[in-house]
Design a protein around this motif. Structure first.
Motif, mmCIF file in Angstrom:
data_model
loop_
_atom_site.group_PDB
_atom_site.id
_atom_site.type_symbol
_atom_site.label_atom_id
_atom_site.label_comp_id
_atom_site.label_asym_id
_atom_site.label_seq_id
_atom_site.Cartn_x
_atom_site.Cartn_y
_atom_site.Cartn_z
ATOM 1 N N UNK A 197 -28.558 -2.152 -5.020
ATOM 2 C CA UNK A 197 -28.194 -3.573 -4.947
ATOM 3 C C UNK A 197 -28.819 -4.173 -3.684
ATOM 4 N N UNK A 198 -29.736 -5.123 -3.876
ATOM 5 C CA UNK A 198 -30.451 -5.672 -2.719
ATOM 6 C C UNK A 198 -29.834 -6.951 -2.165
ATOM 7 N N UNK A 199 -28.743 -7.415 -2.781
ATOM 8 C CA UNK A 199 -28.018 -8.577 -2.259
ATOM 9 C C UNK A 199 -26.546 -8.221 -2.048
ATOM 10 N N UNK A 200 -26.345 -7.069 -1.428
ATOM 11 C CA UNK A 200 -25.002 -6.552 -1.154
ATOM 12 C C UNK A 200 -24.723 -6.772 0.336
ATOM 13 N N UNK A 201 -23.609 -7.436 0.660
ATOM 14 C CA UNK A 201 -23.342 -7.862 2.032
ATOM 15 C C UNK A 201 -22.122 -7.160 2.631
ATOM 16 N N UNK A 202 -22.208 -6.900 3.924
ATOM 17 C CA UNK A 202 -20.996 -6.456 4.625
ATOM 18 C C UNK A 202 -20.080 -7.672 4.788
ATOM 19 N N UNK A 203 -18.792 -7.442 4.754
ATOM 20 C CA UNK A 203 -17.821 -8.546 4.822
ATOM 21 C C UNK A 203 -16.751 -8.264 5.874
ATOM 22 N N UNK A 204 -17.137 -7.533 6.905
ATOM 23 C CA UNK A 204 -16.159 -7.074 7.885
ATOM 24 C C UNK A 204 -15.805 -8.161 8.891
ATOM 25 N N UNK A 205 -14.648 -7.971 9.529
ATOM 26 C CA UNK A 205 -14.226 -8.816 10.636
ATOM 27 C C UNK A 205 -14.182 -7.981 11.896
ATOM 28 N N UNK A 206 -13.138 -8.158 12.694
ATOM 29 C CA UNK A 206 -13.040 -7.437 13.962
ATOM 30 C C UNK A 206 -12.917 -5.932 13.768
ATOM 31 N N UNK A 207 -12.388 -5.518 12.610
ATOM 32 C CA UNK A 207 -12.179 -4.094 12.373
ATOM 33 C C UNK A 207 -13.447 -3.319 12.091
ATOM 34 N N UNK A 208 -14.562 -4.014 11.845
ATOM 35 C CA UNK A 208 -15.858 -3.389 11.573
ATOM 36 C C UNK A 208 -15.740 -2.219 10.589
ATOM 37 N N UNK A 209 -15.953 -0.989 11.055
ATOM 38 C CA UNK A 209 -15.915 0.179 10.172
ATOM 39 C C UNK A 209 -14.580 0.271 9.429
ATOM 40 N N UNK A 212 -7.654 -10.750 12.480
ATOM 41 C CA UNK A 212 -7.473 -10.235 13.837
ATOM 42 C C UNK A 212 -7.227 -8.726 13.762
ATOM 43 N N UNK A 213 -7.953 -7.982 14.591
ATOM 44 C CA UNK A 213 -7.727 -6.540 14.667
ATOM 45 C C UNK A 213 -8.172 -5.809 13.419
ATOM 46 N N UNK A 214 -7.670 -4.592 13.252
ATOM 47 C CA UNK A 214 -8.024 -3.752 12.111
ATOM 48 C C UNK A 214 -6.758 -3.380 11.353
ATOM 49 N N UNK A 215 -6.723 -3.692 10.070
ATOM 50 C CA UNK A 215 -5.532 -3.408 9.260
ATOM 51 C C UNK A 215 -5.225 -1.915 9.203
ATOM 52 N N UNK A 216 -6.256 -1.074 9.295
ATOM 53 C CA UNK A 216 -6.024 0.371 9.312
ATOM 54 C C UNK A 216 -5.158 0.770 10.502
ATOM 55 N N UNK A 217 -5.311 0.039 11.595
ATOM 56 C CA UNK A 217 -4.549 0.335 12.811
ATOM 57 C C UNK A 217 -3.173 -0.317 12.758
ATOM 58 N N UNK A 218 -3.145 -1.618 12.451
ATOM 59 C CA UNK A 218 -1.883 -2.358 12.520
ATOM 60 C C UNK A 218 -0.950 -2.067 11.350
ATOM 61 N N UNK A 219 -1.533 -1.760 10.184
ATOM 62 C CA UNK A 219 -0.706 -1.603 8.982
ATOM 63 C C UNK A 219 -0.934 -0.284 8.256
ATOM 64 N N UNK A 220 -1.887 0.503 8.708
ATOM 65 C CA UNK A 220 -2.235 1.731 8.010
ATOM 66 C C UNK A 220 -1.124 2.752 7.939
ATOM 67 N N UNK A 221 -0.247 2.772 8.935
ATOM 68 C CA UNK A 221 0.845 3.747 8.966
ATOM 69 C C UNK A 221 2.039 3.297 8.146
ATOM 70 N N UNK A 279 -12.575 -2.132 8.579
ATOM 71 C CA UNK A 279 -12.544 -3.156 7.535
ATOM 72 C C UNK A 279 -13.360 -2.718 6.322
ATOM 73 N N UNK A 280 -14.521 -2.104 6.588
ATOM 74 C CA UNK A 280 -15.371 -1.636 5.493
ATOM 75 C C UNK A 280 -14.637 -0.583 4.667
ATOM 76 N N UNK A 281 -13.958 0.330 5.333
ATOM 77 C CA UNK A 281 -13.192 1.360 4.620
ATOM 78 C C UNK A 281 -12.050 0.732 3.821
#
Length: 687
Positions: free
Chosen positions: A293-305, A321-330, A307-309
């Protein structure tokens, strides 16, 4: 002239005079930072005027507090407030340089989950001119220390101090009114922190972020099942289903997700000094059994990696704001890919060559239903095996093969590479291509680590073929986010051979690879516009997994009827027709600014509202933990207590699996390992 000088000196020797000097110097350095350290997208006379005045109201209020104190205390508190506020400005300068965003309380709260090797990153980010923001603090201290300015020990009249505070509040109200006239709904419909700083200033943004953080925490407590109705209604009206010719083509196959750290699409087929930077990935990209796919975009915010996961495994956007994996992952309830597939007989495992707590993975992965998490604790390690943010890719993938061959089939495995991570450090013995020559250290090291990552991928894919796993496995490659931020426009223009590199170019530069490789798959290069939010529905449809009733915001990339408006985390978007950056619209095919009118205006407004709705509803799901109120048919809620990622437990579990479920590569080989078939040229492993 001498008379004027004496009058100024006399004025500065009063508390009011010193206060005004402090305010002026703080305003000057803040405005200097706005213009030289940030890219706020200021346009026109009104926005420039707002930018110039917005530091004043809040600094009047903050420094005005000191005027209520007597004697030396007043001066000391004034300097302390100035120093602390300056340190906050300084920290944001450093953070913004690499991430094009401002610090948030949520991010700071979760900083311990992403702090490894930050000292190296900061060392590469800091510039000498950054310390100029402290110049006024030093100047004021010296002026007082050497009695150039004498402290006024007289009490400052309380009514005057109160008047200054009220003046600050009044000026802020004026500032807010001007901001709302230029950008309606500034505090209610924005997903971009740049807007808040541009219109209201960094201090006001900090207060806004703090209030929003507290509101989000309160929202989760008040949420109930009825709050999910608007989300379900939206998803029902926006589902497009699968592509019948591809649905189930990978049914029963293993899935290997290879996370290409900071890898951008422009690297595919890119050459430097006549050499392909990524020959192995180029080959995979163009193979007849690879969907690219040559028109596939990253859509991340502050969480970067992180957010991608979140998007890849849940089809939920990261938070503003922040990374949901950190704030809400647990604490949150999730219905992620690993949990779904494990309940369908898949073995699920994540591989990561760094500490398990990075981005709170050791907790978030339990919430997502990963049965195994092979962090750096599972690997043989030496100092020379690591660079930047963890284990070097060649060594990581080589050692991962030992665990991969033990996973009962079919399995779903995610391998997270790390070497191609900012600040793009690599020792000479591992470098196989020359640095580029833009003069920007961040940009110039990028091709070196990208080439190393590509070589590691080549070695891994060769091993898959030798073991026969290539015939029973669908391999998915994706880039998690940009490697070069929008703060390096001149260097990027030089790198790409362009005369200039503007905001439109930067939006298009957010493309990252997405490739699905499987023997017998009808491949080719697909030009549809999509992003990371769409990856999960696409993978699930290929596996033949029904997801009609799931809470997912993506659409199958293979469905020709899908919506091709790709939302960025800040509310901007790209599509085949229009691209939005800030308040500016561009014709995607030409890159020229457009001023929509009539039917065209209706169309772009519809796209803008679509993006805002998607982002706000996804945020609602995470912020209110709404998945706790809903379970799709056939899905069993994840019990985090069922998972244990300790090395001793993980190895014991793998050992049991060889007998209980003898479908792994190792079990099928009667216990004979295929790791000796893995060939790497990593110099650290040579005898």
């Amino acid at each position: 002239m001498k008379k004027i000088g004496n009058s100024i000196r006399q004025g500065l020797n009063t508390k009011m005079g010193f206060f005004l000097l402090t305010v002026f110097l703080f305003w000057l350095k803040t405005y200097y930072a706005y213009k030289t350290k940030f890219n706020l997208g200021v346009k026109g006379g009104m926005q420039n005027l707002i930018l110039a005045i917005n530091p004043i109201p809040t600094i009047l209020i903050l420094l005005g507090v000191a005027l209520f104190l007597r004697g030396r205390k007043s001066y000391v508190v004034m300097l302390v407030i100035d120093f602390l506020d300056t340190t906050w400005l300084f920290a944001n300068i450093l953070y913004y340089r690499e991430f094009s965003d401002f610090l948030t309380f949520t991010l700071i709260k979760g900083s311990g989950a992403a702090s490894t090797n930050l000292d190296k990153s900061i060392a590469n980010i800091v510039r000498g001119s950054d310390f100029l923001v402290y110049a006024d603090v030093l100047l004021l201290v010296l002026l007082l220390a050497f009695h150039v300015i004498k402290m006024d020990m007289r009490p400052f009249k309380r009514r005057y101090a109160t008047a200054i505070e009220l003046l600050g509040v009044f000026l802020f109200a004026v500032n807010l009114g001007m901001a709302n006239s230029d950008r309606s709904g500034l505090l209610t419909r924005t997903f971009d922190n740049n807007y808040i700083v541009k219109y209201l200033g960094l201090n006001a943004y900090t207060v806004y972020d703090g209030v929003k953080t507290q509101q989000n925490e309160a929202i989760k407590k008040k949420a109930n099942a009825s709050d999910l109705k608007s989300v379900q209604s939206y998803l029902k009206n926006n589902r497009v289903g699968d592509n019948a010719s591809y649905y189930g083509k990978a049914k029963g196959k293993n899935v290997i997700i290879i996370h290409l750290e900071s890898f951008q699409q422009f690297l595919i087929d890119f050459k430097w000094k006549g050499k392909e930077v990524t020959p192995n990935l180029n080959k995979i990209y163009h193979e007849s059994d690879t969907l690219s796919f040559d028109n596939f975009f990253n859509q991340v915010g502050q969480g970067k990696t992180a957010d991608a996961e979140m998007m890849m495994e849940n089809s939920l956007f990261g938070l503003p704001e922040g990374a949901a994996m950190v704030t809400d992952g647990t604490t949150n309830t999730f219905q992620a890919a690993p949990a779904k597939l494990s309940q369908m007989g898949y073995t699920t495992a994540a591989f990561h060559g760094d500490v398990p707590s990075f981005w709170n993975r050791d907790n978030a992965y339990k919430s997502w239903g990963y049965q195994y998490f092979f962090s750096n604790e599972y690997y043989k390690n030496k100092a020379s095996y690591n660079v930047g943010y963890g284990m070097k890719d060649k060594i990581f993938l080589d050692q991962s093969s030992k665990y991969l061959e033990q996973l009962p089939q079919p399995f779903y495995a995610k391998l997270i590479t790390l070497t191609n991570h900012y600040p793009y450090l690599l020792d000479k013995k591992n470098a196989s291509i020359a640095r580029t020559n833009t003069g920007d250290d961040t940009v110039d090291g990028y091709v070196v680590t990208a080439r190393y990552l590509d070589q590691a991928i080549g070695e891994f894919m060769t091993w898959l073929k030798k073991t026969g796993l290539d015939k029973s496995t669908m391999v998915v490659f994706y880039g998690d986010h940009y490697g070069i931020s929008g703060n390096h426009k001149k260097a990027v223009a030089k790198l790409l051979g362009k005369k200039s590199f503007n905001n439109f170019d930067d939006a298009q530069f957010q493309r990252v690879p997405f490739m699905i490789h499987m023997e017998g798959l009808k491949g080719g290069i697909n030009h549809t516009y999509g992003g990371e939010i769409d990856a999960l529905p696409t993978i699930m449809d290929l596996l033949g997994v029904k997801d009609d009733d799931t809470i997912q915001f993506g659409q199958d990339l293979l469905n020709p009827d899908r919506n091709q408006t790709v939302a960025f985390r800040n509310g901007d978007f790209v599509s085949p027709t229009y691209t939005k950056v800030g308040s500016t619209y561009y014709d995607t095919s030409t890159g020229k600014v457009v001023h929509p009118t009539g039917a065209e205006k209706t169309k772009v407004e519809k796209m803008t509202n679509h993006v805002a709705t998607e982002l706000s509803l996804s945020d609602k799901v995470i912020n209110e933990d709404l998945l706790r109120f809903y379970t799709p048919a056939g899905f069993k809620k994840v019990n985090k207590a069922d998972y244990n990622y300790k090395v001793s437990y993980g190895k014991k579990l793998l050992k049991k699996a060889q007998k209980k479920e003898p479908t792994s590569v190792l079990a099928k080989n009667d216990g004979k390992s295929d790791t000796d078939l893995y060939v790497t040229d990593a110099p650290e492993l040579k005898k």
